[in-house]
Design a protein around this motif. Sequence first.
Motif, PDB file in Angstrom:
ATOM      1  N   GLU A   1      45.827  45.099  22.567  1.00  0.00           N
ATOM      2  CA  GLU A   1      45.815  44.401  23.933  1.00  0.00           C
ATOM      3  C   GLU A   1      44.625  44.579  24.404  1.00  0.00           C
ATOM      4  OE1 GLU A   1      47.911  44.234  28.627  1.00  0.00           O
ATOM      5  OE2 GLU A   1      48.898  45.513  27.084  1.00  0.00           O
ATOM      6  N   GLU A   2      43.949  43.066  25.209  1.00  0.00           N
ATOM      7  CA  GLU A   2      42.411  42.872  25.820  1.00  0.00           C
ATOM      8  C   GLU A   2      42.532  42.999  27.748  1.00  0.00           C
ATOM      9  OE1 GLU A   2      39.649  41.276  23.005  1.00  0.00           O
ATOM     10  OE2 GLU A   2      41.625  40.450  22.855  1.00  0.00           O
ATOM     11  N   ASP A   3      42.611  43.117  28.264  1.00  0.00           N
ATOM     12  CA  ASP A   3      41.605  43.439  29.700  1.00  0.00           C
ATOM     13  C   ASP A   3      41.288  41.816  30.006  1.00  0.00           C
ATOM     14  OD1 ASP A   3      41.596  43.404  31.996  1.00  0.00           O
ATOM     15  OD2 ASP A   3      39.168  44.991  32.133  1.00  0.00           O
ATOM     16  N   GLU A   4      41.838  40.651  29.475  1.00  0.00           N
ATOM     17  CA  GLU A   4      41.691  38.980  29.939  1.00  0.00           C
ATOM     18  C   GLU A   4      41.059  39.495  30.928  1.00  0.00           C
ATOM     19  OE1 GLU A   4      43.508  34.969  29.488  1.00  0.00           O
ATOM     20  OE2 GLU A   4      44.607  36.957  28.679  1.00  0.00           O
ATOM     21  N   ALA A   5      41.278  39.272  32.022  1.00  0.00           N
ATOM     22  CA  ALA A   5      41.695  38.941  33.350  1.00  0.00           C
ATOM     23  C   ALA A   5      39.853  40.577  33.549  1.00  0.00           C
ATOM     24  CB  ALA A   5      42.074  39.861  34.654  1.00  0.00           C
ATOM     25  N   GLY A   6      39.864  41.182  33.213  1.00  0.00           N
ATOM     26  CA  GLY A   6      38.350  41.714  33.657  1.00  0.00           C
ATOM     27  C   GLY A   6      37.008  41.246  32.334  1.00  0.00           C
ATOM     28  N   ILE A   7      37.700  41.029  31.459  1.00  0.00           N
ATOM     29  CA  ILE A   7      37.023  39.997  30.113  1.00  0.00           C
ATOM     30  C   ILE A   7      36.467  38.688  31.274  1.00  0.00           C
ATOM     31  CG2 ILE A   7      36.852  38.410  27.952  1.00  0.00           C
ATOM     32  CD1 ILE A   7      38.519  40.842  26.942  1.00  0.00           C
ATOM     33  N   LYS A   8      37.176  37.695  31.617  1.00  0.00           N
ATOM     34  CA  LYS A   8      36.725  36.882  32.299  1.00  0.00           C
ATOM     35  C   LYS A   8      35.613  36.859  33.601  1.00  0.00           C
ATOM     36  CE  LYS A   8      40.941  34.235  30.946  1.00  0.00           C
ATOM     37  NZ  LYS A   8      41.592  33.091  30.601  1.00  0.00           N
ATOM     38  N   SER A   9      36.151  37.748  33.846  1.00  0.00           N
ATOM     39  CA  SER A   9      35.750  38.296  35.770  1.00  0.00           C
ATOM     40  C   SER A   9      34.007  38.497  35.656  1.00  0.00           C
ATOM     41  CB  SER A   9      36.309  39.127  35.918  1.00  0.00           C
ATOM     42  OG  SER A   9      36.160  39.681  37.383  1.00  0.00           O
ATOM     43  N   ALA A  10      33.736  39.246  34.341  1.00  0.00           N
ATOM     44  CA  ALA A  10      32.365  40.006  34.056  1.00  0.00           C
ATOM     45  C   ALA A  10      31.872  38.526  33.140  1.00  0.00           C
ATOM     46  CB  ALA A  10      32.622  40.912  33.034  1.00  0.00           C
ATOM     47  N   SER A  11      31.952  38.105  32.780  1.00  0.00           N
ATOM     48  CA  SER A  11      32.040  36.397  32.152  1.00  0.00           C
ATOM     49  C   SER A  11      30.717  35.561  33.197  1.00  0.00           C
ATOM     50  CB  SER A  11      32.661  35.735  30.872  1.00  0.00           C
ATOM     51  OG  SER A  11      31.988  35.156  30.524  1.00  0.00           O
ATOM     52  N   LYS A  12      32.215  35.320  34.100  1.00  0.00           N
ATOM     53  CA  LYS A  12      31.913  34.357  35.086  1.00  0.00           C
ATOM     54  C   LYS A  12      30.072  34.997  36.133  1.00  0.00           C
ATOM     55  CE  LYS A  12      33.204  32.834  39.551  1.00  0.00           C
ATOM     56  NZ  LYS A  12      35.085  32.435  39.938  1.00  0.00           N
ATOM     57  N   ASN A  13      30.545  36.380  35.914  1.00  0.00           N
ATOM     58  CA  ASN A  13      29.392  37.414  36.505  1.00  0.00           C
ATOM     59  C   ASN A  13      28.025  37.469  35.188  1.00  0.00           C
ATOM     60  OD1 ASN A  13      30.331  38.075  38.791  1.00  0.00           O
ATOM     61  ND2 ASN A  13      31.226  40.099  38.047  1.00  0.00           N
TER      62      ASN A  13
END
Length: 232
Positions: free
Chosen positions: A83-95
């Motif tokens: 399983e992956e941290d989808e919300a965390g990945i997307k938030s980091a990418s936005k930054n």
Amino acid sequence: MCGNNMSTPLPAIVPAVRKATAAVIFLHGLGDTGHGWAEEFAGIRTPHVKYIFPHAPTMPVSLNMRMSMPSWFDIYSLSPDAEEDEAGIKSASKNIKALIDQEVKNGIPSHRIILGGFSQGGALSLYTALTSQQKLAGVVALSCWLPLRKSFPEAAANSANKDMHVLQCHGEADNLVPFMFGVQTAEKMKSLINPSNITFKSYRGLPHSVRPEELIDVKQFIEKQLPDISDE
């Protein structure tokens, strides 16, 4: 993050020797900071390029028994089907996209910016470039994988980087992010962007780290994708 968050220090910078007409944004791996990579790149710097090394925020990481450390997003396991941290990945990418925007405001167009990283940072750089509407010069992806790979190609539908150049490097003796992950990632990338623009380099005997010959390959890639335009 990247200076917007008071708990995260400002990025380490290796300034251009003369007026910067291009930039490299390079993301460190899990538990690291940007400082060591700033030292590595200072040895292979190109005079007209500014190098930026953001520091990840500190957070508990599931993979390491919830110990807090610098991490771009949570990692639950290194298993291929984890399983992956989808919300965390997307938030980091936005930054990271916001950091690219900041460099554009500073006068460097996005197509003169290379995004890159090592391990977790390389994973984030691939995901960010593939989902970005900012046209980039390319990506340097070292010892990493493509996160949320099952969300592609749909996730890249609006990407401006269908023709970007990618340098992917991986050690054949990597005991943390297996070499096969790198091979599979390169194959997946070929289905998402122009396959002739992907270069995959392997290094015999190299564990989860970098070596001088790899850094030379990175330097040559940067110089090819970000030529000096100061005399034009």
